[in-house]
Design a protein around this motif. Structure first.
Motif, mmCIF file in Angstrom:
data_model
loop_
_atom_site.group_PDB
_atom_site.id
_atom_site.type_symbol
_atom_site.label_atom_id
_atom_site.label_comp_id
_atom_site.label_asym_id
_atom_site.label_seq_id
_atom_site.Cartn_x
_atom_site.Cartn_y
_atom_site.Cartn_z
ATOM 1 N N UNK A 288 37.059 21.734 62.358
ATOM 2 C CA UNK A 288 36.515 22.756 63.254
ATOM 3 C C UNK A 288 36.819 22.383 64.701
ATOM 4 N N UNK A 289 37.264 23.364 65.458
ATOM 5 C CA UNK A 289 37.556 23.117 66.875
ATOM 6 C C UNK A 289 36.239 23.049 67.639
ATOM 7 N N UNK A 290 36.168 22.166 68.642
ATOM 8 C CA UNK A 290 34.914 22.009 69.394
ATOM 9 C C UNK A 290 34.646 23.221 70.284
ATOM 10 N N UNK A 291 35.694 23.965 70.639
ATOM 11 C CA UNK A 291 35.520 25.179 71.462
ATOM 12 C C UNK A 291 36.368 26.278 70.840
ATOM 13 N N UNK A 292 35.834 27.486 70.750
ATOM 14 C CA UNK A 292 36.688 28.569 70.246
ATOM 15 C C UNK A 292 37.019 29.579 71.342
ATOM 16 N N UNK A 293 36.352 29.493 72.477
ATOM 17 C CA UNK A 293 36.731 30.351 73.610
ATOM 18 C C UNK A 293 36.668 29.566 74.915
ATOM 19 N N UNK A 294 37.475 29.996 75.831
ATOM 20 C CA UNK A 294 37.422 29.578 77.242
ATOM 21 C C UNK A 294 37.883 30.793 78.012
ATOM 22 N N UNK A 295 37.606 30.893 79.295
ATOM 23 C CA UNK A 295 38.169 32.037 80.014
ATOM 24 C C UNK A 295 39.684 32.076 79.783
ATOM 25 N N UNK A 296 40.191 33.239 79.336
ATOM 26 C CA UNK A 296 41.633 33.390 79.120
ATOM 27 C C UNK A 296 42.134 32.812 77.814
ATOM 28 N N UNK A 297 41.229 32.337 76.939
ATOM 29 C CA UNK A 297 41.698 31.677 75.706
ATOM 30 C C UNK A 297 40.758 31.942 74.527
ATOM 31 N N UNK A 298 41.343 32.260 73.371
ATOM 32 C CA UNK A 298 40.566 32.337 72.126
ATOM 33 C C UNK A 298 41.317 31.524 71.077
ATOM 34 N N UNK A 299 40.587 30.741 70.298
ATOM 35 C CA UNK A 299 41.191 29.928 69.237
ATOM 36 C C UNK A 299 40.831 30.589 67.917
ATOM 37 N N UNK A 300 41.842 30.871 67.068
ATOM 38 C CA UNK A 300 41.549 31.656 65.867
ATOM 39 C C UNK A 300 42.211 31.074 64.618
ATOM 40 N N UNK A 301 41.752 31.535 63.471
ATOM 41 C CA UNK A 301 42.349 31.144 62.185
ATOM 42 C C UNK A 301 42.196 29.652 61.956
ATOM 43 N N UNK A 302 43.212 29.053 61.308
ATOM 44 C CA UNK A 302 43.131 27.630 60.975
ATOM 45 C C UNK A 302 43.016 26.756 62.214
ATOM 46 N N UNK A 303 43.474 27.235 63.358
ATOM 47 C CA UNK A 303 43.336 26.448 64.585
ATOM 48 C C UNK A 303 41.856 26.299 64.940
ATOM 49 N N UNK A 304 41.040 27.283 64.568
ATOM 50 C CA UNK A 304 39.611 27.240 64.882
ATOM 51 C C UNK A 304 38.810 26.598 63.751
ATOM 52 N N UNK A 305 39.206 26.901 62.493
ATOM 53 C CA UNK A 305 38.466 26.362 61.344
ATOM 54 C C UNK A 305 39.353 26.365 60.109
ATOM 55 N N UNK A 306 39.571 25.172 59.559
ATOM 56 C CA UNK A 306 40.290 25.061 58.284
ATOM 57 C C UNK A 306 39.262 24.630 57.251
ATOM 58 N N UNK A 307 39.100 25.446 56.210
ATOM 59 C CA UNK A 307 38.021 25.216 55.229
ATOM 60 C C UNK A 307 38.582 24.747 53.889
ATOM 61 N N UNK A 308 37.711 24.228 53.050
ATOM 62 C CA UNK A 308 38.066 23.934 51.660
ATOM 63 C C UNK A 308 38.363 25.264 50.973
ATOM 64 N N UNK A 309 39.426 25.330 50.147
ATOM 65 C CA UNK A 309 39.771 26.637 49.556
ATOM 66 C C UNK A 309 38.892 27.031 48.372
ATOM 67 N N UNK A 310 37.873 26.200 48.049
ATOM 68 C CA UNK A 310 37.103 26.450 46.816
ATOM 69 C C UNK A 310 36.539 27.868 46.770
ATOM 70 N N UNK A 311 36.112 28.392 47.905
ATOM 71 C CA UNK A 311 35.496 29.725 47.868
ATOM 72 C C UNK A 311 36.452 30.793 48.397
ATOM 73 N N UNK A 312 37.703 30.447 48.681
ATOM 74 C CA UNK A 312 38.703 31.429 49.119
ATOM 75 C C UNK A 312 38.240 32.218 50.344
ATOM 76 N N UNK A 313 37.731 31.516 51.362
ATOM 77 C CA UNK A 313 37.110 32.235 52.484
ATOM 78 C C UNK A 313 37.904 32.143 53.789
ATOM 79 N N UNK A 314 38.866 31.193 53.890
ATOM 80 C CA UNK A 314 39.478 30.887 55.186
ATOM 81 C C UNK A 314 40.110 32.087 55.877
ATOM 82 N N UNK A 315 41.034 32.744 55.194
ATOM 83 C CA UNK A 315 41.699 33.873 55.837
ATOM 84 C C UNK A 315 40.735 35.056 55.998
ATOM 85 N N UNK A 316 39.870 35.256 55.010
ATOM 86 C CA UNK A 316 38.914 36.374 55.105
ATOM 87 C C UNK A 316 38.032 36.235 56.344
ATOM 88 N N UNK A 317 37.573 35.001 56.583
ATOM 89 C CA UNK A 317 36.761 34.737 57.777
ATOM 90 C C UNK A 317 37.585 35.008 59.037
#
Ligand SMILES: Cc1cc2nc3c(=O)[nH]c(=O)nc-3n(C[C@H](O)[C@H](O)[C@H](O)COP(=O)(O)OP(=O)(O)OC[C@H]3O[C@@H](n4cnc5c(N)ncnc54)[C@H](O)[C@@H]3O)c2cc1C
Length: 407
Positions: A288-317
């Motif tokens: 998990x990224x420590x920050x997901x926003x800053x002025x002028x910046x958004x962190x998304x997808x696997x760059x923001x959170x890479x999860x265990x695939x057990x529940x198939x949630x990563x891309x859906x989230x």
């Protein structure tokens, strides 16, 4: 899609998306109304060349990776005008069967009890990529590909980027959708928290000797959870999690021996396994990224959170994040606030926080609950699985979360 403009001078964009993978390409497609109606300028920078001619007939590969796409995600794709094309290669999940090896508890979540014909769909990742990139080709955006963002720095008005192609770009809002492994986050001083599960997922396509009838299976075994997702025909996508190191012995097995081990662990509930494709491995950790926003910046997808695939949630989230970012940008536009303004990004973060925290907690909790071999926990899990068949509200929550309808 405009191909990358001339080399010298600084190129400008209202929104620059770093990474044209599933998340970056979905965001590009979701920004279409803003580009077309309001003239918002968008640039997408993707390091890898597009894999193929997007119009050649689709050749399904036995080895193709696929993802479970929740019902909520298919509704989002529908709202973007993409679902009809996605659905051409989508296999519906009609029932989710959850069990634990050596225990009695079993739970089945059926689509009809949630008032639908499918709990979600399984779609080859390459097909999703093709549908998204085809859409991007029809949009008035600047497409830098293949080009890698090599350096990034914050300015008073957003961020400046240096591309491997020699081009330089400045954007009011930069979206980091690079999958999290390019080092750009670190260069911006954004730390990541990484907790290894000390597990490795082995992924492969398997063929079974009977129709799967849209069943998806999640089976917890002492060696790790096994998920089987329905694909076209009698094929299923296998996601088998091993303790790190233990996967080596499984990978060294011949095809026949691997299938025999899988059969012994999984049982006969899906039929007899009779063929397996190439086996791929993925080390698993929660990042998990420590920050997901800053002025002028958004962190998304696997760059923001890479999860265990057990529940198939990563891309859906991540796709819900895409929709929320577009919602926040649109709300800001109505108020005359720029996409990269702090107010817009604070609004985005407020929309995301609960969903993101809940899904991370849910996926991580599932791995930890089923990953520990303690007799009391085993009984609790079995009771939980059996209880789920009886207890309405809990079933409903679990089912709605699997369908991507619960936040
Ligand atoms: C085994 C496994 C199974 C999974 N199953 C599911 C599932 O069933 N359902 C689900 O919802 N999720 C699933 N996931 C999660 C899902 O795969 C990810 O959430 C999703 O792929 C993240 O996409 P992304 O676009 O963020 O990152 P990526 O797919 O990594 O894309 C990043 C893109 O950025 C580009 N790039 C990188 N660096 C740069 C740079 N410096 N400049 C320009 N471009 C750059 C890369 O070339 C790449 O195209 C699974 C994950 C794993 C590991």
């Amino acid at each position: 899609m405009n191909h990358s403009p001339a080399h010298d001078a600084w190129h400008q964009a209202d929104i620059a998306i770093i990474g044209g993978g599933l998340v970056g390409a979905s965001l590009g497609a979701a920004l279409a109304p803003m580009m077309q109606r309001h003239g918002t300028s968008v640039a997408v920078i993707e390091a890898a060349p597009l894999p193929e001619d997007l119009e050649t007939p689709w050749q399904p590969s036995f080895d193709a990776r696929a993802s479970a796409i929740s019902l909520g995600s298919s509704h989002h794709f529908d709202s973007l005008g993409l679902w009809e094309a996605m659905a051409e290669r989508a296999t519906p999940i009609r029932c989710i069967h959850v069990s634990e090896q050596g225990r009695l508890g079993v739970t089945r979540l059926r689509a009809e009890e949630f008032g639908d014909t499918a709990m979600g769909h399984v779609i080859p990742n390459a097909w999703m990529g093709r549908v998204l990139h085809r859409r991007l080709q029809t949009l008035p955006l600047d497409w830098y590909c293949p080009a890698r963002v090599e350096a990034i720095e914050a300015t008073d008005n957003g961020h400046r980027m240096q591309l491997s192609s020699g081009e330089r770009l400045e954007a009011g809002l930069t979206v980091l959708a690079d999958g999290g492994r390019s080092g750009l986050k670190e260069r911006l001083g954004i730390d990541s928290h990484e907790a290894s599960y000390e597990q490795v997922a082995v992924i492969a396509t398997v063929e079974v000797d009977r129709a799967h009838q849209g069943m998806a299976y999640e089976r917890f075994s002492p060696s790790g959870p096994i998920a089987l997702l329905p694909l076209a025909g009698q094929r299923m996508e296998l996601v088998w999690t091993f303790e790190a190191g233990a996967e080596q012995a499984a990978l060294a097995l011949s095809e026949a021996d691997f299938l025999a081990k899988l059969q012994a662990t999984f049982g006969d509930r899906a039929g007899r396994f009779r063929r397996i494709g190439k086996r791929y491995t993925y080390p698993l950790s929660l990042v998990t990224a420590s920050e997901s926003i800053r002025p002028g910046l958004a962190v998304m997808g696997n760059a923001a959170h890479a999860l265990h695939p057990v529940a198939g949630q990563g891309f859906n989230l991540a796709l819900r994040g895409v929709m929320d970012l577009v919602g926040a940008i649109e709300a800001g536009r109505v108020e005359g606030v720029a996409p990269g303004a702090k107010a817009t990004l604070d609004d985005f973060e407020a929309r995301r926080r609960n969903d993101r925290d809940n899904v991370i907690r849910f996926s991580d909790g599932l791995v930890r609950l089923f990953g520990r071999d303690h007799p009391l926990l085993s009984h609790a899990r079995a009771a939980g699985l059996m209880g789920l068949n009886l207890v309405g509200p809990l079933r409903r929550t679990l089912g709605r979360r699997a369908m991507g309808l619960e936040r």
